[in-house]
Design a protein around this motif. Structure first.
Motif, short mmCIF file in Angstrom:
data_model
loop_
_atom_site.label_atom_id
_atom_site.label_comp_id
_atom_site.label_asym_id
_atom_site.label_seq_id
_atom_site.Cartn_x
_atom_site.Cartn_y
_atom_site.Cartn_z
N ASN A 43 0.82 -1.21 0.00
CA ASN A 43 0.00 0.00 0.00
C ASN A 43 0.85 1.26 0.00
O ASN A 43 2.00 1.23 0.40
CB ASN A 43 -0.87 0.05 1.26
CG ASN A 43 -1.64 -1.23 1.48
OD1 ASN A 43 -1.27 -2.04 2.31
ND2 ASN A 43 -2.68 -1.41 0.72
N LEU A 97 -9.36 1.14 -5.32
CA LEU A 97 -8.32 1.88 -4.60
C LEU A 97 -7.77 1.09 -3.42
O LEU A 97 -7.45 1.66 -2.38
CB LEU A 97 -8.88 3.22 -4.10
CG LEU A 97 -9.34 4.19 -5.18
CD1 LEU A 97 -9.90 5.45 -4.56
CD2 LEU A 97 -8.18 4.55 -6.10
N CYS A 100 -4.54 2.11 -1.51
CA CYS A 100 -4.48 3.34 -0.72
C CYS A 100 -4.73 3.07 0.76
O CYS A 100 -5.71 2.40 1.10
CB CYS A 100 -5.56 4.33 -1.16
SG CYS A 100 -5.43 4.86 -2.85
N LEU A 264 -6.16 12.69 -5.84
CA LEU A 264 -5.85 11.30 -5.51
C LEU A 264 -4.66 10.78 -6.34
O LEU A 264 -3.74 10.14 -5.81
CB LEU A 264 -7.11 10.49 -5.80
CG LEU A 264 -7.27 9.06 -5.37
CD1 LEU A 264 -6.90 8.88 -3.92
CD2 LEU A 264 -8.73 8.62 -5.60
N TYR A 267 -1.36 12.22 -4.99
CA TYR A 267 -0.89 11.54 -3.78
C TYR A 267 -0.22 10.22 -4.14
O TYR A 267 0.88 9.90 -3.65
CB TYR A 267 -2.04 11.39 -2.77
CG TYR A 267 -2.25 10.03 -2.14
CD1 TYR A 267 -1.22 9.34 -1.49
CD2 TYR A 267 -3.50 9.42 -2.18
CE1 TYR A 267 -1.43 8.09 -0.92
CE2 TYR A 267 -3.72 8.18 -1.61
CZ TYR A 267 -2.68 7.51 -0.99
OH TYR A 267 -2.90 6.28 -0.43
N LEU A 268 -0.87 9.45 -5.02
CA LEU A 268 -0.30 8.13 -5.35
C LEU A 268 1.03 8.27 -6.09
O LEU A 268 1.98 7.52 -5.81
CB LEU A 268 -1.31 7.32 -6.17
CG LEU A 268 -2.48 6.78 -5.35
CD1 LEU A 268 -3.56 6.21 -6.25
CD2 LEU A 268 -2.01 5.71 -4.36
#
Ligand SMILES: Nc1nc2c(ncn2[C@@H]2O[C@H](COP(=O)(O)OP(=O)(O)OP(=O)(O)O)[C@@H](O)[C@H]2O)c(=O)[nH]1
Ligand SMILES: [Mg+2]
Length: 284
Positions: A43, A97, A100, A264, A267-268
């Motif tokens: 993750n 997701l 995450c 999103l 962030y990833l």
């Protein structure tokens, strides 16, 4: 129907368009940003930090909703005077997701001494605090605490920090919060963890955004809030993402999901880059 809105101040992509295909493509790209086998991670962890009531939990719910493709609630978000979130908890999402993991924290208050909170945050960033820990405003976690992790691995650490702040408050923050924000940013930078900001409640700051979400990247007042936040946090403008959370609605459409998807994805990408460059050793 003529609400006047100017040229876009942000073009998320060269041929970015407000259309369903854009949302679908973003979701597809997001789904592909996963840890490599060599990293030993399953993750990407992000810690969500910010002032009380600014929409941290609501943002986590928006991300979780995107994961399952419908409005869902994983943590409580509510308009209360006291902090709604009192414990540190991590949330792993379902669906698209599942790579995450978001850590929700209690909101800090600008006027109070946040030293114990800052010490806790530093330990959370390093992976020393387990999900379920209750924040104590008077003292930080001790190594004897049942929620203290003495030997964290790379998968316990945070790979990204998301600072959440209300769009409308960025004008006020400067004078009142510099000391506390600076301490938080110093802590994050000292651990070399990438940081971005999400500006919530763009619908409250801008009537145009409230009327139609696709005004968000054209609205001058939002642009100004983004610029101010970037300056205050000393991060690039491109790492500040205005959104409207889904909290106030029963469902959301691809249109409302686009700004949240853009945040999103960032962030990833940041977490992926960070964990790729990490040497697997947890620095104490
Ligand atoms: N209109 C609007 N309301 C929002 C938005 N994001 C959050 N809210 C509302 O703001 C209130 C506070 O949100 P929370 O997510 O509980 O805030 P928090 O930062 O987690 O608060 P603490 O846990 O107390 O620190 C809730 O009533 C949310 O529904 C948004 O983008 N637009
Ligand atoms: Mg909360």
């Amino acid at each position: 129907m003529g609400l006047q809105i100017g040229r876009p101040w942000r073009q998320p992509d060269q041929d970015f368009k407000w259309q369903k295909e854009t949302a679908d493509q973003l979701l597809e790209e997001i789904n592909e940003i996963r840890p490599t086998a060599e990293s030993g991670l399953n993750n990407f962890n992000a810690l969500v930090l910010g002032i009380r009531g600014h929409g941290k939990s609501a943002l986590i719910n928006s991300f979780a909703s995107i994961g399952v493709g419908r409005k869902t609630t994983v943590c409580n978000a509510a308009p209360k005077i006291d902090s709604v979130t009192t414990h540190y908890r991590t949330y792993q999402f379902l669906g698209n997701l599942d790579q995450c993991v978001l850590g929700d924290t209690t909101g800090f208050i600008l006027s109070t001494d946040i030293k114990p909170f800052l010490d806790d945050i530093k330990l959370i960033l390093k992976g020393h605090v387990k999900s379920g820990y209750k924040f104590d405003p008077d003292k930080s976690i001790s190594p004897e605490d049942e929620y203290y992790e003495p030997t964290p691995g790379l998968s316990d650490k945070m790979h990204c920090v998301i600072i959440v702040s209300e769009c409308g408050q960025s004008y006020e923050l400067h004078a009142s919060m510099t000391v506390n924000i600076k301490s938080i940013m110093d802590t994050i930078h000292s651990l070399n963890i990438p940081v971005m900001a999400v500006l919530t409640k763009a619908d409250i700051l801008s009537e145009k955004v409230k009327f139609s979400i696709d005004a968000i990247f054209r609205c001058k007042i939002i642009e100004k809030a983004v610029d101010l936040t970037a300056k205050q946090l000393a991060i690039p403008v491109s790492k500040v993402f205005p959104v409207v959370n889904f909290e106030q609605r029963d469902h959301f459409t691809w249109k409302e999901s686009i700004p949240v998807l853009i945040a999103l994805k960032s962030y990833l990408q940041m977490a992926q880059l960070h964990s790729h460059n990490a040497d697997g050793v947890v620095h104490q």
